[in-house]
Design a protein around this motif. Structure first.
Motif, PDB file in Angstrom:
ATOM      1  N   SER A  61       0.815  -1.219   0.000  1.00  0.00           N
ATOM      2  CA  SER A  61       0.000   0.000   0.000  1.00  0.00           C
ATOM      3  C   SER A  61       0.846   1.265   0.000  1.00  0.00           C
ATOM      4  CB  SER A  61      -0.942  -0.002   1.211  1.00  0.00           C
ATOM      5  OG  SER A  61      -1.952  -0.972   1.016  1.00  0.00           O
ATOM      6  N   LYS A  62       2.087   1.159   0.423  1.00  0.00           N
ATOM      7  CA  LYS A  62       2.965   2.338   0.404  1.00  0.00           C
ATOM      8  C   LYS A  62       3.428   2.657  -1.011  1.00  0.00           C
ATOM      9  CE  LYS A  62       5.124   1.394   4.887  1.00  0.00           C
ATOM     10  NZ  LYS A  62       6.383   0.979   5.529  1.00  0.00           N
ATOM     11  N   GLY A  63       3.509   1.611  -1.851  1.00  0.00           N
ATOM     12  CA  GLY A  63       4.199   1.841  -3.114  1.00  0.00           C
ATOM     13  C   GLY A  63       3.487   1.484  -4.399  1.00  0.00           C
ATOM     14  N   LEU A  64       2.387   0.749  -4.331  1.00  0.00           N
ATOM     15  CA  LEU A  64       1.824   0.279  -5.605  1.00  0.00           C
ATOM     16  C   LEU A  64       1.133   1.398  -6.382  1.00  0.00           C
ATOM     17  CD1 LEU A  64       1.462  -2.090  -7.523  1.00  0.00           C
ATOM     18  CD2 LEU A  64      -0.462  -2.884  -6.153  1.00  0.00           C
ATOM     19  N   TYR A  65       0.533   2.350  -5.670  1.00  0.00           N
ATOM     20  CA  TYR A  65      -0.216   3.411  -6.376  1.00  0.00           C
ATOM     21  C   TYR A  65       0.250   4.791  -5.962  1.00  0.00           C
ATOM     22  CZ  TYR A  65      -3.041  -0.473  -7.730  1.00  0.00           C
ATOM     23  OH  TYR A  65      -3.421  -1.665  -8.267  1.00  0.00           O
ATOM     24  N   ASP A  66       0.011   5.722  -6.855  1.00  0.00           N
ATOM     25  CA  ASP A  66       0.326   7.118  -6.600  1.00  0.00           C
ATOM     26  C   ASP A  66      -0.795   7.688  -5.724  1.00  0.00           C
ATOM     27  OD1 ASP A  66       1.347   9.657  -6.748  1.00  0.00           O
ATOM     28  OD2 ASP A  66       0.356  10.106  -8.650  1.00  0.00           O
ATOM     29  N   CYS A  67      -0.592   7.625  -4.434  1.00  0.00           N
ATOM     30  CA  CYS A  67      -1.624   8.049  -3.489  1.00  0.00           C
ATOM     31  C   CYS A  67      -0.969   8.966  -2.453  1.00  0.00           C
ATOM     32  CB  CYS A  67      -2.231   6.811  -2.824  1.00  0.00           C
ATOM     33  SG  CYS A  67      -3.459   7.198  -1.567  1.00  0.00           S
ATOM     34  N   PRO A  68      -1.471  10.191  -2.313  1.00  0.00           N
ATOM     35  CA  PRO A  68      -0.769  11.163  -1.474  1.00  0.00           C
ATOM     36  C   PRO A  68      -0.803  10.831   0.027  1.00  0.00           C
ATOM     37  CG  PRO A  68      -2.863  12.079  -2.254  1.00  0.00           C
ATOM     38  CD  PRO A  68      -2.664  10.778  -2.964  1.00  0.00           C
ATOM     39  N   ASN A  69      -1.865  10.166   0.460  1.00  0.00           N
ATOM     40  CA  ASN A  69      -2.007   9.936   1.899  1.00  0.00           C
ATOM     41  C   ASN A  69      -2.093   8.437   2.197  1.00  0.00           C
ATOM     42  OD1 ASN A  69      -2.404  12.860   2.463  1.00  0.00           O
ATOM     43  ND2 ASN A  69      -4.234  12.504   1.208  1.00  0.00           N
ATOM     44  N   VAL A  70      -1.060   7.941   2.841  1.00  0.00           N
ATOM     45  CA  VAL A  70      -1.052   6.511   3.168  1.00  0.00           C
ATOM     46  C   VAL A  70      -0.711   6.331   4.644  1.00  0.00           C
ATOM     47  CG1 VAL A  70       0.093   4.285   2.757  1.00  0.00           C
ATOM     48  CG2 VAL A  70      -0.417   5.784   0.820  1.00  0.00           C
ATOM     49  N   THR A  71      -1.510   5.549   5.313  1.00  0.00           N
ATOM     50  CA  THR A  71      -1.248   5.219   6.717  1.00  0.00           C
ATOM     51  C   THR A  71      -1.136   3.708   6.817  1.00  0.00           C
ATOM     52  OG1 THR A  71      -2.672   7.057   7.356  1.00  0.00           O
ATOM     53  CG2 THR A  71      -2.113   5.471   9.088  1.00  0.00           C
ATOM     54  N   THR A  72      -0.112   3.223   7.530  1.00  0.00           N
ATOM     55  CA  THR A  72      -0.052   1.779   7.773  1.00  0.00           C
ATOM     56  C   THR A  72       0.207   1.518   9.251  1.00  0.00           C
ATOM     57  OG1 THR A  72       2.319   1.461   7.410  1.00  0.00           O
ATOM     58  CG2 THR A  72       0.925   1.367   5.461  1.00  0.00           C
ATOM     59  N   ARG A  73      -0.397   0.454   9.724  1.00  0.00           N
ATOM     60  CA  ARG A  73      -0.175  -0.008  11.100  1.00  0.00           C
ATOM     61  C   ARG A  73      -0.003  -1.521  11.042  1.00  0.00           C
ATOM     62  NH1 ARG A  73      -4.886   3.438  11.378  1.00  0.00           N
ATOM     63  NH2 ARG A  73      -4.211   5.506  12.048  1.00  0.00           N
ATOM     64  N   TYR A  74       0.947  -2.020  11.806  1.00  0.00           N
ATOM     65  CA  TYR A  74       1.240  -3.462  11.733  1.00  0.00           C
ATOM     66  C   TYR A  74       1.603  -3.974  13.114  1.00  0.00           C
ATOM     67  CZ  TYR A  74       3.747  -7.731  10.161  1.00  0.00           C
ATOM     68  OH  TYR A  74       4.191  -9.017   9.957  1.00  0.00           O
ATOM     69  N   LYS A  75       0.935  -5.037  13.496  1.00  0.00           N
ATOM     70  CA  LYS A  75       1.181  -5.624  14.819  1.00  0.00           C
ATOM     71  C   LYS A  75       1.451  -7.119  14.684  1.00  0.00           C
ATOM     72  CE  LYS A  75       0.093  -2.133  17.718  1.00  0.00           C
ATOM     73  NZ  LYS A  75      -1.255  -1.783  18.167  1.00  0.00           N
ATOM     74  N   LEU A  76       2.141  -7.638  15.682  1.00  0.00           N
ATOM     75  CA  LEU A  76       2.348  -9.087  15.765  1.00  0.00           C
ATOM     76  C   LEU A  76       1.653  -9.608  17.010  1.00  0.00           C
ATOM     77  CD1 LEU A  76       6.149  -9.502  14.920  1.00  0.00           C
ATOM     78  CD2 LEU A  76       4.181  -9.817  13.410  1.00  0.00           C
ATOM     79  N   VAL A  77       0.978 -10.701  16.860  1.00  0.00           N
ATOM     80  CA  VAL A  77       0.283 -11.315  17.990  1.00  0.00           C
ATOM     81  C   VAL A  77       0.977 -12.638  18.310  1.00  0.00           C
ATOM     82  CG1 VAL A  77      -1.915 -12.240  18.801  1.00  0.00           C
ATOM     83  CG2 VAL A  77      -1.877 -10.217  17.334  1.00  0.00           C
ATOM     84  N   SER A  78       1.439 -12.756  19.554  1.00  0.00           N
ATOM     85  CA  SER A  78       2.192 -13.944  19.964  1.00  0.00           C
ATOM     86  C   SER A  78       1.245 -15.056  20.389  1.00  0.00           C
ATOM     87  CB  SER A  78       3.118 -13.597  21.130  1.00  0.00           C
ATOM     88  OG  SER A  78       3.960 -12.530  20.750  1.00  0.00           O
ATOM     89  N   LEU A  79       1.363 -16.187  19.739  1.00  0.00           N
ATOM     90  CA  LEU A  79       0.472 -17.313  20.028  1.00  0.00           C
ATOM     91  C   LEU A  79       1.291 -18.575  20.320  1.00  0.00           C
ATOM     92  CD1 LEU A  79      -2.140 -16.872  17.137  1.00  0.00           C
ATOM     93  CD2 LEU A  79      -2.325 -16.031  19.490  1.00  0.00           C
ATOM     94  N   ASN A  80       0.626 -19.575  20.827  1.00  0.00           N
ATOM     95  CA  ASN A  80       1.282 -20.870  21.069  1.00  0.00           C
ATOM     96  C   ASN A  80       1.309 -21.675  19.775  1.00  0.00           C
ATOM     97  OD1 ASN A  80      -0.156 -20.349  24.081  1.00  0.00           O
ATOM     98  ND2 ASN A  80       1.992 -20.936  23.998  1.00  0.00           N
ATOM     99  N   VAL A  81       2.116 -21.176  18.869  1.00  0.00           N
ATOM    100  CA  VAL A  81       2.320 -21.806  17.565  1.00  0.00           C
ATOM    101  C   VAL A  81       3.820 -21.762  17.280  1.00  0.00           C
ATOM    102  CG1 VAL A  81       0.070 -21.130  16.632  1.00  0.00           C
ATOM    103  CG2 VAL A  81       2.007 -19.561  16.409  1.00  0.00           C
ATOM    104  N   ASN A  82       4.274 -22.524  16.300  1.00  0.00           N
ATOM    105  CA  ASN A  82       5.674 -22.390  15.899  1.00  0.00           C
ATOM    106  C   ASN A  82       5.833 -21.109  15.080  1.00  0.00           C
ATOM    107  OD1 ASN A  82       4.074 -24.077  14.078  1.00  0.00           O
ATOM    108  ND2 ASN A  82       5.900 -24.215  12.798  1.00  0.00           N
ATOM    109  N   THR A  83       7.078 -20.662  14.953  1.00  0.00           N
ATOM    110  CA  THR A  83       7.335 -19.376  14.306  1.00  0.00           C
ATOM    111  C   THR A  83       7.065 -19.463  12.799  1.00  0.00           C
ATOM    112  OG1 THR A  83       9.113 -19.112  15.911  1.00  0.00           O
ATOM    113  CG2 THR A  83       9.041 -17.522  14.103  1.00  0.00           C
ATOM    114  N   PRO A  84       6.315 -18.497  12.259  1.00  0.00           N
ATOM    115  CA  PRO A  84       6.124 -18.466  10.801  1.00  0.00           C
ATOM    116  C   PRO A  84       7.402 -18.045  10.076  1.00  0.00           C
ATOM    117  CG  PRO A  84       4.769 -16.770  11.909  1.00  0.00           C
ATOM    118  CD  PRO A  84       5.659 -17.380  12.936  1.00  0.00           C
ATOM    119  N   THR A  85       7.348 -18.028   8.776  1.00  0.00           N
ATOM    120  CA  THR A  85       8.516 -17.564   8.013  1.00  0.00           C
ATOM    121  C   THR A  85       8.062 -17.011   6.671  1.00  0.00           C
ATOM    122  OG1 THR A  85      10.765 -18.134   7.328  1.00  0.00           O
ATOM    123  CG2 THR A  85       9.066 -19.759   6.848  1.00  0.00           C
TER     124      THR A  85
END
Ligand code: MOS
Length: 719
Positions: free
Chosen positions: A328-352
């Motif tokens: 979303s930061k780079g695919l389109y010519d858009c003047p206003n971009v906001t991004t938020r990203y979180k990680l949620v820790s669970l009882n699972v093995n680590t993704p990759t």
């Protein structure tokens, strides 16, 4: 719609070209994969997994197992030798740092269901399997959490990430036409055909040789050396053939350390081949990710704002972050971009990383949202994309080294017959099936790294190219042979490519779609230097075609060899380098059963010069199939009551089979990138998949008027 000239440049799917240089070895079974090696004195290891998802091992009874026929050893945290240099957490300086990659057999802590708690080593695989069934553990069980994220409320920001705002935050809300929707990417497991496997043999107390499935023999060499505190050169890693990986073999996993530990204990070579079930918990996977997109535009379709939020799952012991929001930061010519990203820790093995890593997840959401917006605007989806076409990188304001995505749109639209698409959803039927067309774009960084290649021209006119890089299936060797053949003007059957061995000249791991660019540049440079050397030997200024055999004979030389280190230049920093793709899909959806059939697929890649037409086509087709799996079938399901996978096998975890896949057409813009490398070629592995799932979802909406935002699009969601 289509200009004739463009089509002439395009390489049709039926393009002739050099077939895979290792094709014959592979189809005749001559190519040996890790699990197929048989070493003298070799024994077999089998893992025993935890049956709880959180807590500690209270007791572990190995007495019956150790007495079972053929058993040499049963390792648990109680008796396993300590690994002196376990991999560290990536953020060790921070107070909230997690412990880092799983330390196998280190203590009695359980972080996820399936975590190895024991390893049985026996003289045959079958005896090891039987003895493993005799290992019994009791646990102090604690309440686990395997419930995936549903919003941003539970997670923490990844250690290297923070919220991002370009222009005004959440500006989409102020736009005259806007929408906000949530999208779910479930856990997806790489499931390469070849199971992960390793054979570990200690040649001396401080010398280890492994045969291993890995995307990077030297990265694995370095990590294993660190783990066992050995000099790097004392570890030899062999990975001649890899039967698919898609990211699952980009790092050293606990089972690899376990095999080396086991071999140390029994003082014999140990082979450990994961079961298909182990593949869900012993190596990584594409993490379950919740996303929400807010998007707004003017009435004539000019984007005003995009807000892209994501929360992905990770393990409780290690953070894995990727880039779902990057698109979303780079695919389109858009003047206003906001991004938020979180990680949620669970009882699972680590993704990759999994093919197209975070970007594939992100593009599913963004390219679905664009499609939703196009219906609100009553505008053709391609027209909407062209209206917001980025001519320079909106993220870092750099000029693109090359971008012909607009041509790719035209080529693909023409080939799929986009003109036949009706904007009105659920308005077309063929033989009782609803018909729909959809498209989605992909973007991924085009990289080039350092690599070293040794090129040897022998007296008989054969050329040997040597470099450490793994070839996990895209046909790297074939591309390298083609580059060398062109540079030296010799036939391809005179060239041999040797790779997948940590003692060969340095090359990075095969990942991030960077190998052709990186190792190809080194081959290109090595061959150029080799050619110069022959011109000097001949001493006539290089006017004639070089007869390498004659020159070597005249000069009485057995061979001429060069070792060339190739690296990116200032242009690789100066420009924004991206590969681009667009996927077009025609689907048929049965109105009564909800069954979706993929009827037609056209993929167009703008990835610079096509070095190897045949393997490039395979790369695009393979990625598109991966995208179809992501769209319609693939979902790793955990039963939250037990925190355990319920479909950890290929009968219940569905991947596309031949009957699911129509003819897929791969087209290439095939225009050189003037700056990235001497071949002008950009990466292709990731863009082959990125955007595909959205194209399918968008086609399904066009066919049915039903918008499915939680993958996979199974029939129950359409009836
Ligand atoms: Mo790729 S996900 O870099 O193997």
């Amino acid at each position: 719609m289509m200009e004739e000239a463009l089509f002439k440049k395009a390489i049709p799917s039926s393009a002739d070209g050099l077939g895979r240089i290792d094709g014959r070895a592979k189809v005749t079974g001559q190519a040996k994969y890790t699990a197929e090696y048989k070493l003298d004195n070799m024994v077999y290891a089998v893992l025993v997994g935890s049956t709880i998802a959180k807590g500690t091992v209270a007791t572990i009874d190995t007495a019956k197992a150790i007495k079972a026929p053929g058993v040499l050893s049963v390792l648990t945290y109680l008796n396993a030798p300590k690994v002196p240099g376990h991999q560290k957490a990536k953020n060790p300086g921070k107070p909230e740092a997690k412990s880092g990659p799983l330390k196998v057999f280190n203590d009695n802590k359980i972080f996820f269901n399936g975590q190895p708690i024991a390893m049985v080593i026996a003289d045959t695989f079958e005896r090891a399997v039987y003895a493993a069934s005799l290992v019994k553990a009791t646990y102090n069980k604690e309440k686990h959490d395997t419930t995936p994220p549903k919003d941003l409320s539970r997670g923490a920001a990844p250690w290297d990430g923070k919220d991002f705002v370009r222009g005004t935050a959440d500006a989409w809300k102020t736009a005259p036409v806007n929408l906000q929707e949530e999208y779910i990417q479930p856990t997806e497991v790489h499931n390469p055909m070849e199971l992960h496997a390793i054979i570990a043999r200690w040649d001396a107390p401080d010398k280890l040789t492994v045969w291993d499935k890995t995307q990077g023999v030297q990265a694995t060499q370095g990590d294993i050396a660190k783990a066992f505190k050995l000099p790097v050169e004392n570890v030899q890693v062999n990975s001649k053939y890899v039967g698919g990986a898609f990211g699952s073999a980009l790092q050293v996993w606990p089972h690899e350390i376990a095999a080396a530990l086991g071999a140390q204990v029994v003082k014999r070579p140990v082979k450990l081949v994961l079961t298909r079930m182990d593949m869900f918990t012993s190596v990584g996977y594409r993490p379950y990710t919740w996303q929400r997109i807010g998007i707004g535009a003017t009435k004539d379709g000019k984007l005003i704002g995009i807000t892209h939020e994501a929360a992905g799952q990770t393990s409780v012991y290690e953070d894995f972050a990727e880039g779902p929001i990057n698109t979303s930061k780079g695919l389109y010519d858009c003047p206003n971009v906001t991004t938020r990203y979180k990680l949620v820790s669970l009882n699972v093995n680590t993704p990759t990383w999994m093919r197209g890593p975070g970007e594939a997840t992100g593009a599913f959401a963004l390219e679905s949202a664009l499609d939703e917006l196009s219906y609100k605007l009553k505008m053709d989806p391609i027209e909407l994309r062209m209206k917001n076409y980025a001519k320079t990188d909106p993220d870092n304001k750099k000029e693109y080294s090359s971008k012909f995505l607009d041509e790719a749109y035209k080529m693909g639209a023409d080939r799929i017959g986009w003109d036949a698409r009706k904007q009105e959803p659920a308005s077309v039927k063929e033989n009782g099936w609803l018909v729909g067309y959809g498209m989605g774009s992909g973007m991924f960084g085009a990289y080039r790294e350092k690599a070293v290649v040794r090129a040897t021209m022998n007296a008989d006119g054969t050329l040997l190219l040597q470099t450490a890089v793994s070839d996990i299936g895209p046909g790297t060797g074939t591309a390298m042979v083609l580059i060398a053949s062109k540079q030296l003007d010799i036939p391809t059957d005179k060239i041999r490519f040797e790779n997948g061995d940590s003692s060969l000249p340095d090359a990075p791991m095969q990942g991030g779609s960077a190998t052709t660019s990186t190792v190809g540049s080194a081959v290109h440079e090595a061959c150029s230097i080799l050619k110069e050397k022959f011109q000097q030997l001949m001493g006539n200024g290089g006017a004639d075609k070089l007869d390498y055999v004659k020159i070597l004979k005249d000069k009485n030389l057995p061979s001429v060899q060069v070792l060339t280190k190739s690296q990116p230049g200032p242009n690789n920093e100066k420009y924004s380098m991206q590969s681009w793709s667009v996927h077009f899909v025609k689907v048929l959806v049965h109105p009564t059963t909800g069954v979706t059939k993929i009827d037609k697929v056209v993929c167009v890649a703008d990835s610079g010069t096509i070095v190897s037409p045949k393997t490039a086509r395979s790369q695009i087709v393979g990625g598109a199939i991966g995208g179809i799996g992501m769209a319609l079938m693939e979902e790793g399901v955990i039963d939250d009551r037990f925190g355990r996978y319920v479909n950890n096998n290929l009968a219940d975890y569905h991947v596309p089979v031949n009957a699911d896949i129509p003819q897929i057409e791969a087209l290439f813009v095939n225009k050189p990138d003037p700056y990235i490398n001497p071949m002008g070629s950009k990466g292709m592995g990731e863009i082959a998949l990125i955007g595909m799932a959205a194209a399918v979802a968008n086609a399904v909406y066009n066919a049915t008027g039903k918008r499915v935002r939680d993958l996979p699009i199974t029939p129950d969601k359409l009836i």
